[in-house]
Design an enzyme around this catalytic site. Structure first.
Site, short mmCIF file in Angstrom:
data_model
loop_
_atom_site.label_atom_id
_atom_site.label_comp_id
_atom_site.label_asym_id
_atom_site.label_seq_id
_atom_site.Cartn_x
_atom_site.Cartn_y
_atom_site.Cartn_z
N HIS A 196 -19.38 -14.92 59.16
CA HIS A 196 -19.19 -14.03 58.01
C HIS A 196 -19.80 -12.65 58.24
CE1 HIS A 196 -18.34 -12.96 53.89
NE2 HIS A 196 -19.60 -12.61 53.71
N HIS B 272 -25.35 -3.29 54.39
CA HIS B 272 -25.69 -4.61 54.96
C HIS B 272 -26.33 -4.56 56.34
CE1 HIS B 272 -23.65 -6.58 51.67
NE2 HIS B 272 -22.48 -6.05 52.00
N HIS C 211 -17.63 -9.78 55.35
CA HIS C 211 -18.84 -9.34 54.63
C HIS C 211 -18.76 -7.88 54.20
CE1 HIS C 211 -22.76 -10.03 53.09
NE2 HIS C 211 -23.42 -9.33 53.99
N VAL C 212 -18.47 -6.99 55.12
CA VAL C 212 -18.34 -5.56 54.81
C VAL C 212 -16.90 -5.32 54.37
CG1 VAL C 212 -18.50 -3.22 55.71
CG2 VAL C 212 -20.07 -5.00 56.55
N HIS C 213 -16.72 -4.69 53.22
CA HIS C 213 -15.39 -4.54 52.65
C HIS C 213 -14.69 -3.31 53.23
CE1 HIS C 213 -17.30 -6.93 49.20
NE2 HIS C 213 -16.67 -7.74 50.01
#
Length: 268
Positions: A137, A147, A176-178
């Site tokens: 993820h 993050h 995880h990072v959009h």
């Protein structure tokens, strides 16, 4: 709509093979709202374990997790007591071996996940499965600001990256990072043909508007984007040739979208 109601629509999952990697929201610490009694403990990943059935190594080991270990938005601040089950597992698909890791179960040396990962990597027969793909993820490499200081990223760089390089993993696919990012083959923050290609495929849903860490992309970044929605496809043609595509499906509000140019990224 309750955020898990989409799982009641099973038609998609009945026809599309779906292999999942544990994300922070799958830990499901949302109990009575985002206001917690930090002295409480919750049973983590309850829906995640019961709604999905991955090729398990063995039944899950889950212990109640103290809410002291989570932010008020449900983000864990340290590894959680969750092993096996849907947390981490592997499978073979055609010429590819897939290792699915848990960012949130400990992967420190001596941990259950670390010992299992070492065993999996050592057992891969590249004459049978020439492609080795890792799903996790939290990304090891990110060009974005958010993050990047979480231990799930920094410790993965220190602990997992040497293994991925040693065992010549081909792709490391994360979320995880959009936003979206693809690296050149990279090892220890330098372009290296023996290193994996790292992909952040986090632009499939929630707003894609992550700020970049630097105005100029790092030298190991091949493509990055924080404005377009999309999904990726990976085709394996033989033991040496593969094609990755990132197909655009929309754009962040206020950004220009060119529907006739639906490929955001393509690499052979």
């Amino acid at each position: 709509m309750h955020r898990m109601d989409l799982m009641s629509k099973r038609d998609f999952f009945s026809v599309i093979p779906t292999q999942i990697a544990l994300g922070n929201h799958d830990l499901d610490t949302y109990k009575h709202g985002w206001i917690y009694d930090i002295n409480e403990s919750v049973e983590i990943a309850l829906a995640y374990e019961h709604r999905f059935h991955m090729p398990q190594i063995r039944p899950p080991i889950r212990e109640p997790a103290s809410l002291k270990g989570f932010t008020t938005s449900g983000q864990p601040t340290d590894f959680v007591p969750y092993e096996y089950g849907n947390a981490y597992y592997s499978f073979t698909f055609g010429p590819s071996k897939h290792i699915v890791l848990s960012s949130y179960s400990s992967f420190r040396e001596g941990s259950l996940q670390h010992e299992w990962l070492l065993s999996e990597l050592k057992s891969v027969d590249r004459s049978v499965t020439p492609w080795l793909i890792v799903m996790i993820h939290c990304p090891l490499y990110t060009t974005f600001k958010t993050h990047r200081h979480e231990i799930f990223i920094t410790e993965a760089q220190a602990i997992l990256e040497p293994l991925f390089v040693e065992y010549t993993v081909n792709f490391v696919i994360a979320g995880h990072v959009h936003a979206y990012m693809r690296t050149h083959p990279v090892a220890f923050s330098r372009r290296n043909p023996r290193g994996p290609v790292h992909i952040i495929q986090g632009n499939g849903g929630k707003a894609v508007c992550e700020p970049y860490h630097n105005e100029t992309a790092e030298e190991w970044v091949a493509v990055r984007d924080q404005s377009q929605y999309g999904y990726g496809t990976l085709e394996l043609f033989n033991s040496t040739h593969a094609m990755w595509k990132l197909i655009k499906t929309g754009h962040d509000e206020g950004r220009e979208f060119e529907p006739n140019l639906n490929l955001l990224d393509e690499i052979w």
